[in-house]
Scaffold this motif. Structure first.
Motif, PDB file in Angstrom:
ATOM      1  N   GLU A 115       0.828  -1.207   0.000  1.00  0.00           N
ATOM      2  CA  GLU A 115       0.000   0.000   0.000  1.00  0.00           C
ATOM      3  C   GLU A 115       0.869   1.267   0.000  1.00  0.00           C
ATOM      4  O   GLU A 115       0.650   2.173  -0.800  1.00  0.00           O
ATOM      5  CB  GLU A 115      -0.909   0.002   1.233  1.00  0.00           C
ATOM      6  N   THR A 119       0.805   4.199  -2.693  1.00  0.00           N
ATOM      7  CA  THR A 119       0.385   5.522  -2.205  1.00  0.00           C
ATOM      8  C   THR A 119       1.422   6.590  -2.530  1.00  0.00           C
ATOM      9  O   THR A 119       1.086   7.712  -2.901  1.00  0.00           O
ATOM     10  CB  THR A 119       0.188   5.469  -0.678  1.00  0.00           C
ATOM     11  N   ALA A 133      -6.033   6.525  -0.549  1.00  0.00           N
ATOM     12  CA  ALA A 133      -6.385   5.220   0.018  1.00  0.00           C
ATOM     13  C   ALA A 133      -7.492   4.568  -0.802  1.00  0.00           C
ATOM     14  O   ALA A 133      -7.477   3.351  -1.046  1.00  0.00           O
ATOM     15  CB  ALA A 133      -6.816   5.378   1.470  1.00  0.00           C
ATOM     16  N   VAL A 136      -6.041   3.202  -4.016  1.00  0.00           N
ATOM     17  CA  VAL A 136      -5.284   1.958  -3.825  1.00  0.00           C
ATOM     18  C   VAL A 136      -6.238   0.768  -3.849  1.00  0.00           C
ATOM     19  O   VAL A 136      -5.996  -0.233  -4.535  1.00  0.00           O
ATOM     20  CB  VAL A 136      -4.487   1.991  -2.499  1.00  0.00           C
ATOM     21  N   ASP A 137      -7.360   0.891  -3.122  1.00  0.00           N
ATOM     22  CA  ASP A 137      -8.344  -0.196  -3.114  1.00  0.00           C
ATOM     23  C   ASP A 137      -8.825  -0.507  -4.525  1.00  0.00           C
ATOM     24  O   ASP A 137      -8.916  -1.661  -4.942  1.00  0.00           O
ATOM     25  CB  ASP A 137      -9.546   0.196  -2.244  1.00  0.00           C
ATOM     26  N   ARG A 147      -8.372  -6.308  -0.879  1.00  0.00           N
ATOM     27  CA  ARG A 147      -7.885  -5.104  -0.190  1.00  0.00           C
ATOM     28  C   ARG A 147      -7.372  -5.423   1.209  1.00  0.00           C
ATOM     29  O   ARG A 147      -6.626  -4.653   1.789  1.00  0.00           O
ATOM     30  CB  ARG A 147      -8.974  -4.036  -0.143  1.00  0.00           C
ATOM     31  N   LYS A 150      -3.501  -5.380   1.336  1.00  0.00           N
ATOM     32  CA  LYS A 150      -2.708  -4.221   0.910  1.00  0.00           C
ATOM     33  C   LYS A 150      -1.679  -3.793   1.957  1.00  0.00           C
ATOM     34  O   LYS A 150      -0.657  -3.235   1.614  1.00  0.00           O
ATOM     35  CB  LYS A 150      -3.613  -3.042   0.563  1.00  0.00           C
TER      36      LYS A 150
END
Ligand SMILES: Nc1ncnc2c1ncn2[C@@H]1O[C@H](COP(=O)(O)OP(=O)(O)OP(=O)(O)O)[C@@H](O)[C@H]1O
Ligand SMILES: [Mg+2]
Lengths: 323, 340
Positions: A115, A119, A133, A136-137, A147, A150
């Motif tokens: 993650e 990010t 965030a 990322v999902d 998820r 992550k």
């Protein structure tokens, strides 16, 4: 394709790269020129050591210390990347041009969570942590990683998952061009098929332009629109897939196809190409493929062939000139 | 994770137990220290009184039969095992009593605690400075590898690294006191009557040269190790990824190279603690800094066994503890160890 100028996302002209080693200067790329249309997938094939990775790194100006771009232009959307300041180039990286490295096993930092690593690039674009965030999902879902994983570290992922995480990371900023250097080499056939499927699907959804480096002609046949066949740092042939597989112009392309198992015709004899690729610091005069070529003629030993237009594409071979 | 911490602590305790044993016997094999009281004015009775006062009249342990696991019986040779020097050593330790100094007649525990802080101040300041500056220098040298900057940092580090500690200390002492008017030694100006901030400033000026020596002695090693580790790390694939991601040089060094390169440094710092103590003895002696090092140096000269024994114990325990901390820090820094 009404406007040809617009249609080419990437155009490389006369790119020449040297590696300076202690003893000698090795010419890893010589006068490489090709165009890539927006939204297409270009397959880049050739034997190990022919300069595929070098070419990809040169496009991004990420060559190792020893590498020097001696000549050429890399036009991306009409801008010459080689003339940009380091800062301008940096702001293009990942935003417009992303790369999935050969062997993504080590391409992820072992001490940062997946993650965090995704990010990091999102925050460059937009410092809002919540939207990052969410993105990322979204990205992980797109490549089929739950998820809940992550927050894990790369070593907790399988090879295929790491490769998919790398792809998710590459897509994070909606790049226009994605360079994939053998993204599936270390993976089993099932995972390889999944990842290629994913690339095709993403191309359709996001109108990506993809440069796909691979050893596997089957992969090229399956997913690419055009192919670039490289030999010893030069382009042997650059043509649409149909032409490459059905009417290859260059003897090297022909030999390469002969060395590749064709599952549609059972039990054909595989023909390996005798000899080895040339040493880059001791290149033969004339055509680099001449020492291994079965159709070699006198002029091949003397003069370097230039890239000439053949029916559907380009090839560099004296046989085609005399036609 | 908790299991891992408990395991490390378990090993640390075991190590400390061995240290306790070793520390006890090490100081007994040298024989009765009252042998060294050669002053003719001392009568036999006085010496005997001293021996009783320090418990030296008792047997060391009841007998070696006790240590034999097969015959293990505490009373193997008819001496009360609880009336031995070893039993007294252990029970006193539990009470935090390290005995009384032969020389100053003060309780060793009190003496050592007082001096421990001075040493911690010196070692702490010196190590922290050496670590910070060494790491930054190493990082920059690696990033600018094979440039003038790199070579100067390299040569400088090798030079200070190879200098003998006491020699460097004496040189700095000479130079600092001569040209900069810095104090010749000690922790503060005796009888100055300074209080509060003024006193802290006074201590600071006294601390300057010894800390500088300490920093210089260790900086070279940290710089060299950091440089080579960062060079390794910078050739890793994930650094190329970081560059391709368009991160700036600073971000790459800070977010990707530093943490990976910190792993070996943590190990080296922990392993160095033993040498740190050796360095402290030399530096404190040169600068008359009233720390554990100077205490040990003086106690050796005076055959002050209780002080030596206490100091050794304290040092051994702190080195073991520091290693535990380094281990845990390592675990925290490297998820591959933490989550394994
Ligand atoms: N850092 C370097 N210094 C010197 N020579 C190099 C360096 N990197 C690559 N080369 C040389 O450049 C040539 C091209 O290497 P490159 O990695 O581009 O090949 P490749 O086509 O990607 O091969 P593969 O299919 O095995 O990945 C090789 O002959 C290689 O030896
Ligand atoms: Mg390669």
């Amino acid at each position: 394709m009404s406007n040809k100028q617009q249609a080419n996302l990437l155009e490389v002209r006369g790119l020449t790269v040297d590696y300076l080693t202690e003893k000698a200067k090795a010419r890893a790329l010589e006068n490489v020129s090709f165009k890539v249309a927006q939204g297409s997938i270009l397959g880049i094939v050739g034997e190990s050591g022919c300069g595929k990775t070098t070419l990809m790194l040169a496009l991004l100006r990420l060559l190792p210390q020893a590498g020097r771009i001696v000549a050429g232009e890399v036009l991306f959307n009409g801008r010459d990347l080689l003339r940009l300041s380091e800062n301008d180039m940096r702001s293009l990286r990942w935003q417009d041009l992303a790369i999935i490295f050969q062997g993504a096993m080590n391409a992820l930092n072992p001490v940062k969570t997946v993650e965090d690593q995704i990010t990091e690039v999102l925050l460059r674009q937009n410092p809002n942590k919540t939207s990052a965030a969410k993105r990322v999902d979204e990205l992980l879902e797109m490549v089929g990683i739950g998820r809940n994983r992550k927050g894990q570290y790369p070593h907790q992922f399988s090879g295929g998952m790491r490769q998919r995480a790398m792809i998710a990371m590459a897509l994070a900023c909606n790049p226009k061009l994605v360079i994939a250097d053998e993204p599936t080499t270390a993976l089993d056939v099932m995972v390889q098929a999944q990842i290629l499927e994913l690339l095709l699907q993403l191309r359709a959804e996001l109108d990506l332009t993809i440069l796909l480096v691979t050893h596997d002609l089957g992969v090229v046949a399956e997913v690419c629109d055009t192919a670039l066949v490289m030999y010893g740092g030069v382009i042997a042939e650059h043509a649409p897939i149909d032409a490459i597989f059905n009417a290859p112009s260059h003897p090297y392309t022909q030999a390469l196809l002969g060395a590749f198992p064709d599952h549609t015709k059972p039990k054909t004899q595989l023909l390996s190409i005798p000899g080895y690729p040339p040493k880059l610091d001791a290149l033969p005069p004339g055509c680099r493929f001449a020492p291994r070529c079965s159709q070699v003629i006198d002029i091949c030993q003397l003069k370097t062939p230039s890239l000439i237009k053949v029916s559907d594409g380009f090839a560099s071979c004296h046989l085609l000139e005399t036609l | 994770m908790t299991k891992l911490i408990l395991r490390k602590l378990g090993w640390a305790l075991l190590t400390i137990a061995f240290v306790l044993l070793l520390n006890f016997f090490l100081f007994r094999v040298m024989g009765d220290p009252t042998r060294l009281l050669k002053d003719p004015r001392l009568s036999q009775a006085t010496i005997e009184a001293i021996r009783v006062r320090f418990g030296l009249d008792k047997p060391v342990i009841n007998c070696f039969e006790t240590l034999n696991p097969i015959k293990a019986s505490l009373n193997a040779c008819g001496v009360n095992p609880f009336n031995t020097q070893f039993a007294a050593y252990l029970s006193n330790l539990l009470k935090g009593d390290l005995g009384v100094s032969f020389h100053s007649q003060r309780p060793v525990a009190e003496l050592l605690t007082e001096r421990l802080w001075n040493t911690l101040l010196l070692i702490g300041a010196g190590q922290i400075l050496a670590i910070i500056i060494g790491i930054i220098l190493g990082l920059v040298a690696a990033w600018k590898a094979r440039t003038v900057l790199d070579y100067s940092a390299l040569v400088g580090s090798l030079t200070v690294w190879s200098l003998p500690t006491f020699w460097l200390g004496i040189l700095l002492l000479f130079w600092g006191s001569n040209y900069l008017g810095l104090p010749l030694g000690g922790k503060e100006t005796i009888g100055s009557g300074l209080t509060g901030l003024k006193r802290l400033g006074d201590i600071g000026t006294h601390l300057l040269l010894p800390t500088l020596t300490f920093t210089l002695v260790f900086i070279g090693e940290y710089m060299l190790i950091m440089r080579s580790t960062v060079l390794d790390v910078l050739s890793e694939d994930y650094i190329l990824t970081a560059k391709a991601k368009g991160l700036s040089t600073f971000q790459i060094l800070k977010d990707h190279a530093l943490r990976n390169a910190m792993l070996p440094i943590v190990t080296i710092v922990a392993l160095n603690l033993g040498f740190t103590v050796a360095g402290a003895i030399q530096i404190e002696t040169v600068f008359s800094w009233p720390g554990l090092g100077l205490t040990i140096f003086e106690a050796v000269g005076r055959r002050d066994y209780p002080v030596l024994q206490g100091a050794f114990l304290l040092l051994a325990v702190s080195v073991v503890l520091a290693n535990v901390i380094a281990d845990l820090l390592y675990t925290f820094l490297d998820p591959r160890v933490r989550l394994a």
